[in-house]
Write a protein that holds these residues in place. Structure first.
Motif: not given
Length: 309
Positions: A255-261, A263-266
């Motif tokens: 999903t590109g979502e980090l554990p802290d909620g 989201s990934v970029g770049g």
């Protein structure tokens, strides 16, 4: 005496050129003399997504990730590379390539014309792939739309624009070793290790490089300066991901979502578009392997200048 000195220098120069010419020569694999390969198109699609082919080879600024006409600019300390057309077009793409042409390109970095490809094409990772998987990928690519158009030449200054020099680079950094499964690990871990270290080519971006552009093996996966010149690529060993679970890593790749909620970029957003197409089993396998990477300190990250230009 002077004549002897001149002759000795001349012979030394000739010998040096000969050694250079020998070391820098393109090396191609022999054509497989075994039975004809029966392609598995479903597996070819998996390899296509695991390899992130669309990230570099899809035509920029259009929505179809399967239009592989190339053109993406790949910046580096050595100049700017432009991803080529790998669509099924017979003139501008790979439509007329043979299986041997494709294997030599992907696994050995050698073009059908016998020239070195620059290592912006991550064959240093693809060399560890299975030949059958490479052939399945080739068969799958041929089912995708043909896209006409020639991509512009790379923008590289001298001496980095001399392809023959890449042979010396390969001599230093291309080991030619196939992936070997670890009998002490689970099938899932080995599947993940294979995907991460071959087609996934995760180390290509997530590892620091030396002045010649080769990965610093002792700091593999430990992050470093973004090779495109802006930002920092994160450490993905347990040095940084120690608090992530296997499920966290798999979910991130999906999903590109980090554990802290967050989201990934770049550039990683393009990677996620590809890994999100993989099966849950393959994502779990990759996560299992990445979670097993021991903590490694990467290069020190430069401190940000306060309030400065």
């Amino acid at each position: 005496m002077l004549q002897r000195t001149i002759l000795a220098a001349l012979f030394a120069a000739i010998a040096a050129v000969g050694v250079y010419w020998w070391l820098s020569a393109p090396v191609v694999a022999a054509v497989n003399a075994g039975p004809a390969h029966v392609p598995d198109l479903a597996n070819g699609e998996v390899i296509f997504n695991a390899g992130g082919c669309a990230s570099c080879h899809a035509v920029p600024d259009q929505p179809d990730r399967l239009r592989l006409g190339g053109g993406v600019a790949i910046k580096s300390p050595f100049g700017t590379f432009y991803a080529p057309n790998i669509s099924s077009d017979p003139t501008y793409g790979i439509g007329k390539w043979s299986e041997a042409d494709f294997v030599n390109a992907v696994m050995h970095g050698v073009s059908p014309g016998g020239q070195h490809y620059f290592p912006a094409f991550p064959y240093t990772s693809y060399q560890h792939a299975k030949r059958a998987d490479v052939l399945d990928l080739f068969a799958y690519l041929k089912t995708l739309p043909a896209v006409a158009g020639k991509v512009r030449d790379h923008d590289l200054p001298f001496p980095f624009n001399i392809r023959r020099n890449v042979g010396i680079w390969k001599f230093l950094f291309l080991d030619g070793k196939p992936f070997v499964a670890d009998g002490g690990k689970s099938p899932q871990w080995n599947r993940g290790a294979y995907l991460v270290n071959s087609f996934g080519h995760c180390a290509e971006c997530h590892s620091p490089r030396n002045v010649l552009g080769g990965i610093i093996s002792s700091e593999c996966f430990a992050g470093g300066p973004n090779p495109e010149g802006e930002g920092w690529v994160p450490n993905i060993t347990q040095k940084r991901l120690g608090e992530w679970s296997v499920k966290d890593i798999a979910y991130f790749l999906k999903t590109g979502e980090l554990p802290d909620g967050d989201s990934v970029g770049g550039a990683m957003t393009r990677v996620i578009k590809n890994t999100s197409q993989l099966s849950d089993d393959d994502l779990a396998a990759m996560a299992d392997y990445l979670k097993s990477l021991p903590p490694v300190d990467g290069p020190p990250r430069p401190k940000r200048k306060e309030g400065g230009a």
